[in-house]
Design an enzyme around this catalytic site. Structure first.
Site, PDB file in Angstrom:
ATOM      1  N   GLY A  75      -3.664   0.319   1.512  1.00 20.39           N
ATOM      2  CA  GLY A  75      -4.280  -0.333   0.370  1.00 20.39           C
ATOM      3  C   GLY A  75      -5.523  -1.072   0.781  1.00 20.39           C
ATOM      4  O   GLY A  75      -5.969  -0.985   1.926  1.00 20.39           O
ATOM      5  N   SER A  76      -6.081  -1.839  -0.167  1.00 24.82           N
ATOM      6  CA  SER A  76      -7.345  -2.523   0.101  1.00 24.82           C
ATOM      7  C   SER A  76      -7.195  -3.639   1.137  1.00 24.82           C
ATOM      8  O   SER A  76      -8.173  -4.061   1.735  1.00 24.82           O
ATOM      9  CB  SER A  76      -7.892  -3.110  -1.208  1.00 24.82           C
ATOM     10  OG  SER A  76      -6.956  -4.020  -1.767  1.00 24.82           O
ATOM     11  N   PHE A  77      -5.948  -4.140   1.350  1.00 24.23           N
ATOM     12  CA  PHE A  77      -5.768  -5.244   2.285  1.00 24.23           C
ATOM     13  C   PHE A  77      -5.176  -4.818   3.615  1.00 24.23           C
ATOM     14  O   PHE A  77      -4.986  -5.633   4.499  1.00 24.23           O
ATOM     15  CB  PHE A  77      -4.882  -6.326   1.654  1.00 24.23           C
ATOM     16  CG  PHE A  77      -5.664  -7.485   1.122  1.00 24.23           C
ATOM     17  CD1 PHE A  77      -5.325  -8.773   1.459  1.00 24.23           C
ATOM     18  CD2 PHE A  77      -6.760  -7.287   0.300  1.00 24.23           C
ATOM     19  CE1 PHE A  77      -6.051  -9.848   0.978  1.00 24.23           C
ATOM     20  CE2 PHE A  77      -7.480  -8.353  -0.190  1.00 24.23           C
ATOM     21  CZ  PHE A  77      -7.131  -9.643   0.151  1.00 24.23           C
ATOM     22  N   GLY A  78      -4.844  -3.566   3.778  1.00 23.80           N
ATOM     23  CA  GLY A  78      -4.318  -3.167   5.069  1.00 23.80           C
ATOM     24  C   GLY A  78      -3.517  -1.887   5.025  1.00 23.80           C
ATOM     25  O   GLY A  78      -3.452  -1.205   4.008  1.00 23.80           O
ATOM     26  N   VAL A  89       2.860   4.751   6.341  1.00 21.42           N
ATOM     27  CA  VAL A  89       3.651   4.776   5.102  1.00 21.42           C
ATOM     28  C   VAL A  89       2.758   4.584   3.889  1.00 21.42           C
ATOM     29  O   VAL A  89       2.912   5.248   2.870  1.00 21.42           O
ATOM     30  CB  VAL A  89       4.739   3.677   5.137  1.00 21.42           C
ATOM     31  CG1 VAL A  89       5.509   3.643   3.822  1.00 21.42           C
ATOM     32  CG2 VAL A  89       5.682   3.934   6.289  1.00 21.42           C
ATOM     33  N   GLY A  90       1.824   3.669   3.976  1.00 23.43           N
ATOM     34  CA  GLY A  90       0.950   3.399   2.837  1.00 23.43           C
ATOM     35  C   GLY A  90      -0.311   2.694   3.269  1.00 23.43           C
ATOM     36  O   GLY A  90      -0.380   2.111   4.354  1.00 23.43           O
ATOM     37  N   VAL A 114       0.317   0.002   6.087  1.00 25.98           N
ATOM     38  CA  VAL A 114       1.731  -0.218   6.358  1.00 25.98           C
ATOM     39  C   VAL A 114       2.250   0.967   7.163  1.00 25.98           C
ATOM     40  O   VAL A 114       2.094   2.119   6.754  1.00 25.98           O
ATOM     41  CB  VAL A 114       2.533  -0.379   5.053  1.00 25.98           C
ATOM     42  CG1 VAL A 114       4.014  -0.590   5.371  1.00 25.98           C
ATOM     43  CG2 VAL A 114       2.004  -1.547   4.238  1.00 25.98           C
ATOM     44  N   ASP A 117       3.234 -10.844  -9.439  1.00 27.02           N
ATOM     45  CA  ASP A 117       2.714  -9.464  -9.394  1.00 27.02           C
ATOM     46  C   ASP A 117       3.874  -8.468  -9.399  1.00 27.02           C
ATOM     47  O   ASP A 117       3.920  -7.542  -8.596  1.00 27.02           O
ATOM     48  CB  ASP A 117       1.829  -9.257  -8.164  1.00 27.02           C
ATOM     49  CG  ASP A 117       1.008  -7.959  -8.256  1.00 27.02           C
ATOM     50  OD1 ASP A 117       0.809  -7.463  -9.387  1.00 27.02           O
ATOM     51  OD2 ASP A 117       0.579  -7.444  -7.216  1.00 27.02           O
TER      52      ASP A 117
END
Length: 654
Positions: free
Chosen positions: A13-16, A10-11, A18, A125
């Site tokens: 990013g820099s932390f993992g 699904v997505g 999804v 955030d």
């Protein structure tokens, strides 16, 4: 992991990553966020576990429900309910929403925030990417990586979290803040839903900081009076006057429309007005944090304001434009803030996730967007004026020097910016009135910030072949280096030469960065400018000589600069022939040391013309040059290859 069947990504990013997954036992569709532990610091892992701990206690219709979390040896896994779209995706397709369409989403977000703040949790955030929309149109907050649960005795925080476009002015100023910072971000999201863009948007982080702090919000005429009044209350720059709980729920635009206002059992919820004693305690805590920050920063805010006042006076006296003044204020704003890094994956649609990812950047390529040349040049000119007038306070501030040297590593920086930065950094060593104590402090800061490394990275950028990508290691051709690039290169090497001679640490940093960035071919290129730009060769020869004198273990580095493997070596005869007295003397000193530590290179470079020219220099009018030339001849005569040269000389005499 065996309990879940992965359906699609699904997505990321820099932390993992999804994933959309299906639970094998119940067939329920859920979201699975997988975060690798490898490469994470202990602080990051603690933060991730804190996120899980906060979210597992949150149960609300408008907050993404965490179903489970667990760890393997290599990963942290978080299972949550699944939503296909986020608000950012919807706005990218529809640009903006009408008040009627936006109102249910607004009410859902207010309900979610009311629940969080009732439980003394700050999200910190809020942005459209962190607002997920279900198939039924229900808005749900997600991504609690920056969330903070406030203890009962805590009224304000100081750590900077969030995304710059949606960040409250008090965070920009690094002032103590409370839950009202979330309400500013909420106002930004509502504004973007109704207008099509955040209240402040620009490609320049410097300008964005200034806009959030000083510029008023522009209000479209088509907003209804009640809606506009709500936004004006949420987007008040002074948090003490911002529309907050419980007045927010009673606003005419929202009254009676916000549902699911669950009562909280938490003592002292943030949604209740403070008593007189609590308000006094909050103000006392705020003042205490401000004082501690000032002590920790050694009075940096006052120094910044002092510099700002001086700059305003100077600008008015010099007749510079108001735009220039604004630019200088942007500079000072940048010193008081840190651009936060978005550390959580942004949920996108499946179709977006399948697109090719852009190439990842290295740390040295972190600033690939072009610098605002006019802003920076005004800033640098004014900073140089301060130093020349004896004000070197900012030059001893690590935050200031870090900001300046970061610009050297920007792939979009114009050569003129690099030139001015090198001049500014060099000024403390030549400006009148700078004390030895001040210079020692400045030198210490330069060492800590690794100014030499940044300067040499700038040299690499200046000698990149035109048209090559940022990561391409292609050296420009001699004829393709522009006049502006040469001038910037001159200023860089003048400063580097000064620094490596002033402290051994700088010399060590120079050797390290030349090896790490493979700069030898670029330095070889600059040596070949001895005729048209002798200053380049002058400083570079001086640096190479100093390496052999102080750190002969790096002789291989000098070899590579003088004679790269895939290139012809430097013709020292031409360097001597077209050089001035100083360059001739320094070249002879370098050849002396090369005769000791780089014998093979000297052998390949030595020829009859070079021998005769150096021999002739032994009778020059300059005593330093005569002595240097004599020493070169004396040392070369002891080398094994000299017998062959001597034989050739004898043949010529015959």
């Amino acid at each position: 992991m065996e309990n879940y069947k992965i359906l699609c990504l699904v997505g990321e990013g820099s932390f993992g990553r999804v994933f959309k997954v299906k639970k094998r036992d119940t067939k329920e569709i859920v979201a699975l966020k997988i975060i690798r532990k490898c490469g994470r610091t202990q602080k990051e892992l603690t933060s991730l576990r804190s996120e899980c701990e906060i979210q597992q206690h949150l149960h609300h219709r408008n907050i993404i429900q965490m179903i489970n979390s667990f760890e393997t040896e290599t990963e942290i896994v978080v299972v949550t309910e699944f939503c296909k779209r986020d608000l950012h995706y919807i706005l990218s397709k529809q640009t903006y929403l009408s008040e009627e369409v936006a109102l249910p989403i607004i009410c859902d977000l207010i309900s979610a925030l009311y629940y969080l703040h009732s439980n003394r949790v700050l999200h910190r955030d809020l942005k459209p990417q962190n607002v997920l929309i279900t198939e039924e149109g229900v808005a749900k907050l997600c991504d609690f990586g920056f969330a903070r649960s406030m203890s009962r005795g805590t009224h304000v925080l100081t750590s900077i979290k969030g995304t710059p476009l949606y960040m409250a002015p008090e965070l920009i100023e690094e002032s103590p803040y409370d839950h009202n910072a979330d309400l500013w971000s909420l106002g930004c999201i509502i504004y973007e839903m109704l207008v099509g863009a955040p209240p402040f948007t620009t490609n320049s982080i410097l300008q964005l900081v200034r806009m959030i702090r000083y510029e008023p919000v522009h209000w479209p005429l088509y907003l209804s009076p009640q809606c506009r009044d709500l936004l004006q209350g949420l987007l008040h720059k002074d948090p003490s006057h911002r529309l907050s709980w419980p007045r927010l729920l009673k606003h005419p635009f929202l009254q009676g429309k916000v549902s699911d206002l669950s009562a909280s059992g938490v003592s002292l919820p943030l949604t209740k007005e403070l008593s007189a004693s609590q308000a006094l305690a909050k103000e006392s805590q705020k003042q205490d944090l401000v004082h501690k920050a000032e002590v920790a920063n050694q009075g940096l805010p006052q120094k910044i304001q002092h510099i700002l006042d001086k700059e305003k006076k100077l600008l008015r006296g010099d007749g510079l434009t108001a735009i220039d003044l604004e630019t200088l204020e942007q500079k000072l704003s940048r010193l008081q803030t840190v651009e936060p890094q978005v550390t959580e994956p942004e949920v996108t649609t499946v179709s977006e996730a399948t697109q090719d990812d852009p190439p990842s950047e290295t740390d040295s390529e972190r600033m690939a967007t072009p610098l605002e040349a006019e802003e920076w040049l005004v800033f640098l000119q004014q900073s140089m004026m301060e130093v020349m007038q004896g004000d070197v306070e900012s030059m001893s501030e690590k935050s200031f020097i870090t900001m300046v040297t970061n610009a050297l590593t920007n792939h979009g920086a114009a050569p003129k910016i690099t030139e001015y930065i090198a001049c500014l950094l060099a000024l403390p060593y030549v400006a009148p009135g700078v004390t030895k104590s001040e210079l020692r402090t400045i030198t210490k800061v330069y060492i800590e910030v690794k100014v030499v490394s940044s300067l040499m990275f700038a040299l690499k950028l200046l000698t990149n072949r035109a048209g090559c990508s940022a990561s391409h290691d292609s050296v420009s051709e001699h004829s393709k280096v522009t006049v502006d690039q040469l001038l910037a290169l001159e200023r860089v090497l003048v400063l580097v030469n000064q620094l490596v001679h002033s402290d051994q640490v700088f010399l060590s940093q120079f050797c390290d960065v030349v090896a790490l960035l493979h700069l030898a071919p670029r330095l070889h290129l600059l040596l070949n400018f001895h005729k048209s730009k002798p200053r380049l060769a002058l400083d570079l020869v001086s640096i190479l000589t100093h390496i052999l004198r102080q750190m002969p273990e790096n002789a291989n580095l000098v070899d590579n600069c003088v004679q790269p493997e895939l290139s012809t070596g430097i013709d020292w005869h031409l360097v001597l022939k077209f050089g001035n007295k100083t360059l001739q003397t320094r070249t002879c000193l370098l050849l002396q040391l090369m005769a000791r530590y780089c014998t093979q290179t000297v052998q390949s470079a030595w020829h009859i013309k070079l021998h005769r020219y150096i021999d002739a220099l032994r009778f020059d009018s300059s005593q330093d040059l005569r002595c240097a030339a004599e020493d070169v001849i004396e040392l070369v005569q002891d080398l094994p290859f000299f017998d062959q040269i001597s034989s050739q000389l004898d043949d010529e005499l015959l």
